[in-house]
Structures are given as C-alpha cells and as structure tokens.
Design a protein around this motif. Structure first.
Motif, PDB file in Angstrom:
ATOM      1  N   GLY A  37      50.799  65.248  36.438  1.00  0.00           N
ATOM      2  CA  GLY A  37      52.076  64.816  35.890  1.00  0.00           C
ATOM      3  C   GLY A  37      51.947  63.498  35.179  1.00  0.00           C
ATOM      4  N   GLY A  38      53.093  62.904  34.838  1.00  0.00           N
ATOM      5  CA  GLY A  38      53.109  61.603  34.212  1.00  0.00           C
ATOM      6  C   GLY A  38      52.587  61.635  32.801  1.00  0.00           C
ATOM      7  N   GLY A  39      52.470  60.441  32.227  1.00  0.00           N
ATOM      8  CA  GLY A  39      52.046  60.339  30.842  1.00  0.00           C
ATOM      9  C   GLY A  39      50.647  60.836  30.600  1.00  0.00           C
ATOM     10  N   GLY A  40      49.729  60.643  31.592  1.00  0.00           N
ATOM     11  CA  GLY A  40      48.349  61.065  31.394  1.00  0.00           C
ATOM     12  C   GLY A  40      48.237  62.538  31.110  1.00  0.00           C
ATOM     13  N   GLY A  41      48.910  63.355  31.929  1.00  0.00           N
ATOM     14  CA  GLY A  41      48.860  64.794  31.731  1.00  0.00           C
ATOM     15  C   GLY A  41      49.498  65.218  30.429  1.00  0.00           C
ATOM     16  N   GLU A  42      50.602  64.606  30.105  1.00  0.00           N
ATOM     17  CA  GLU A  42      51.294  64.941  28.856  1.00  0.00           C
ATOM     18  C   GLU A  42      50.429  64.571  27.664  1.00  0.00           C
ATOM     19  OE1 GLU A  42      54.453  66.549  26.632  1.00  0.00           O
ATOM     20  OE2 GLU A  42      53.867  66.673  28.731  1.00  0.00           O
ATOM     21  N   ASP A  43      49.755  63.421  27.738  1.00  0.00           N
ATOM     22  CA  ASP A  43      48.877  62.995  26.652  1.00  0.00           C
ATOM     23  C   ASP A  43      47.731  63.980  26.459  1.00  0.00           C
ATOM     24  OD1 ASP A  43      50.449  60.796  26.272  1.00  0.00           O
ATOM     25  OD2 ASP A  43      49.128  59.388  27.321  1.00  0.00           O
ATOM     26  N   LYS A  44      47.143  64.453  27.568  1.00  0.00           N
ATOM     27  CA  LYS A  44      46.036  65.408  27.469  1.00  0.00           C
ATOM     28  C   LYS A  44      46.498  66.725  26.854  1.00  0.00           C
ATOM     29  CE  LYS A  44      42.966  63.820  31.170  1.00  0.00           C
ATOM     30  NZ  LYS A  44      42.253  64.205  32.404  1.00  0.00           N
ATOM     31  N   ALA A  45      47.681  67.180  27.257  1.00  0.00           N
ATOM     32  CA  ALA A  45      48.213  68.424  26.700  1.00  0.00           C
ATOM     33  C   ALA A  45      48.474  68.271  25.212  1.00  0.00           C
ATOM     34  CB  ALA A  45      49.500  68.807  27.426  1.00  0.00           C
ATOM     35  N   GLN A  46      49.075  67.176  24.814  1.00  0.00           N
ATOM     36  CA  GLN A  46      49.368  66.948  23.398  1.00  0.00           C
ATOM     37  C   GLN A  46      48.095  66.835  22.584  1.00  0.00           C
ATOM     38  OE1 GLN A  46      51.981  63.548  23.247  1.00  0.00           O
ATOM     39  NE2 GLN A  46      53.784  64.717  23.905  1.00  0.00           N
ATOM     40  N   ALA A  47      47.076  66.201  23.166  1.00  0.00           N
ATOM     41  CA  ALA A  47      45.794  66.078  22.476  1.00  0.00           C
ATOM     42  C   ALA A  47      45.158  67.439  22.241  1.00  0.00           C
ATOM     43  CB  ALA A  47      44.849  65.192  23.282  1.00  0.00           C
ATOM     44  N   ALA A  48      45.459  68.390  23.134  1.00  0.00           N
ATOM     45  CA  ALA A  48      44.941  69.757  22.991  1.00  0.00           C
ATOM     46  C   ALA A  48      45.858  70.630  22.134  1.00  0.00           C
ATOM     47  CB  ALA A  48      44.768  70.387  24.371  1.00  0.00           C
ATOM     48  N   GLY A  49      46.921  70.022  21.589  1.00  0.00           N
ATOM     49  CA  GLY A  49      47.851  70.772  20.744  1.00  0.00           C
ATOM     50  C   GLY A  49      48.820  71.621  21.522  1.00  0.00           C
TER      51      GLY A  49
END
Length: 283
Positions: free
Chosen positions: A37-49
């Motif tokens: 969760g949190g920003g880290g997970g969201e950042d990783k998902a966004q980085a993967a498109g």
C-alpha cells in the motif's frame, strides 16, 4: 515572577516540536518499509503503466468458496490462487483486497469494466469465449472435470446416472460439460449458485452426483470420507487469471506471466502448489 511561566512555555514548545519531528520521521520510515500500500506501491504500479481501481491495493474479484483455490479462513481469504496473485501484490508493493462477487461478472468482464476489481481469480478455465471478453494470463494449472457421489453409491459412470439428478455449479465449464452429456445420456441437471451448496447436496442426497473441477472435489473428499470421486473426464482444461480487456489489464497479465515463469524456475510455484495440494505438480 514572570520567568517561570516563560520557561515553562519554552520547554513545552521545544517538546512539542521534538514530538512532531519524531512523528514525521517514524511516518516516513513506515511508508518506506511497509512494502504494501501507500505511495510506494502506487508509484511502482504507475511505473509499470498500471492504473489501479484503488490506490495502493490490488483488488481481486472471485466467487467464494472454491476451496482450496480461495475460501475464507476466519476473516481472511486464503488459497492457492490467493498465494499466486500475492506474487503480483508483493512485486508491486501492494496490499490485496478480495471482493466476493457473482462468477459471471468475472468471466464476462463486467466486474472489470465497472472498476470493481483489477484482477479475477477462481480456478478459471481458459475458453475462447472468455478470451474474447477479458485479458487472461498464461495457464498456471491443468485441470479436468470429475464425478462426485456418496461413497456407498452404486453410480460409477455418467451412464449409470440416466434418469438421475446431477448437481453443477452455475456459470462453470462443469455445467457446460454436464449439459452436453445430459442430452446424450438423459440425466437431469440441477444448478447451484456455489460450490459448497453443490457438494453438500450430494451428501444430503438431494442430487445423486455432482460434476466440477478435480481440484475442488478431491479436496472435499479428503474432509468428507462419506463421499468419493469415482470418475475423471479428460476435458483438457487450463486455469488462468482474468483482467480488463484493455487499459491496465494486459499489463497486469504480462506482470503475472513474468512472475509465474520466475516462480516455476526458482521453485516458488512448486512450494505454493505443495502447500495446497499436498504434492508437487506433475512434470
């Protein structure tokens, strides 16, 4: 006379500032180290498109129960499929959230289009119709249909069930198989909304037999020795996980396919398989 109050105020201000700084530091550490969760997970998902239905979460739709693939153990949903999709959640540092929903909404893609979930699980057989409606991962397990009866039953084959009642689960390939065979042999098909109802109606005698996937019915027999699987049908099925047909769906599918290949190479897949089925998969 005024010195004491001034000193007290100064000390309180310093203490408050110290607590605030410490809280911020702890908060930052928690965000970095949680891994879910949190920003880290969201950042990783966004980085993967990948755009998620809920920020920081991998939301998964299924229809419970379907033991040992997914079922409730207390407040948690556990199972073979759950552990496999946990590969995706951990890789993207996401929490998992499971939504119990009608199975047809998963296989038709309606659940993804309505943004109820990112992926779907449920020992889902890959079929051409489903491939038209949703994105589906590479196969992660082979399966077939089997026949469940009471242990003292005289029924050993489908032909023995002419004129009898056979239970099936709604919106499954087992139902499709039973419908086809019913036309040839002449038994009645009784549809149940979930696996537990189907299995327990064999035990109660409301239906004479049941047809469903081998994994779930063999698991049921282990805990219900008054029942038995008496026949297997070579339907050549394979399971996959579902996602949205477009948008982030194909990217989630690609992510799982990559992680599945790695898990089969490093032994993680065999470990998960043995945990839920008691043996390693056949080579």
């Amino acid at each position: 006379m005024n010195i004491v109050p001034t000193l007290r105020k100064s000390r309180l201000s310093v203490a408050a500032a110290t607590v605030a700084v410490l809280a911020l530091a702890l908060s930052a550490c928690g965000s970095d180290d949680s891994g879910s969760g949190g920003g880290g997970g969201e950042d990783k998902a966004q980085a993967a498109g990948i755009t998620l239905v809920k920020p920081g979460k991998l939301t998964i739709c299924t229809h419970l129960p379907y033991k040992p693939f997914q079922y409730k153990d207390g407040a948690d949903v556990v199972g073979f499929d759950v552990d496999l999709l946990d590969l995706v959640a951990k890789d993207l540092s996401l929490e998992k959230e499971v939504v119990n929903i009608e199975w047809a909404q998963v296989t038709s893609g309606a659940a993804f289009q309505a943004k109820k979930c990112d992926m779907g699980m449920g020992a889902m057989t890959i079929t051409p119709a489903r491939q038209q409606a949703i994105s589906i991962t590479a196969p992660y397990m082979d399966a077939t249909q089997v026949l469940l009866v009471k242990k003292d039953s005289p029924y050993k084959t489908l032909e023995d069930l002419k004129g009898k009642k056979v239970g099936v689960q709604a919106d499954t390939t087992g139902k499709d198989f039973a419908d086809e065979k019913a036309k040839e042999i002449g038994f009645s098909v009784v549809v149940f909304n979930d696996l537990a109802l189907q299995e327990n109606n064999v035990k109660s005698g409301r239906v004479d037999a049941a047809i469903n996937d081998n994994g779930v019915l063999y698991d049921f027999v282990k805990e219900n020795p008054d029942t038995a699987v008496v026949a297997e049908f070579d339907t050549g099925e394979q399971y996959g996980f579902g996602a949205l047909k477009d948008g982030s769906g194909p990217k989630l599918v690609e992510k799982f396919n990559t992680l599945l290949a790695a898990a089969k190479t490093d032994g993680k897949y065999n470990e998960i398989y043995k945990k839920w089925f008691g043996v390693e998969p056949k080579k």
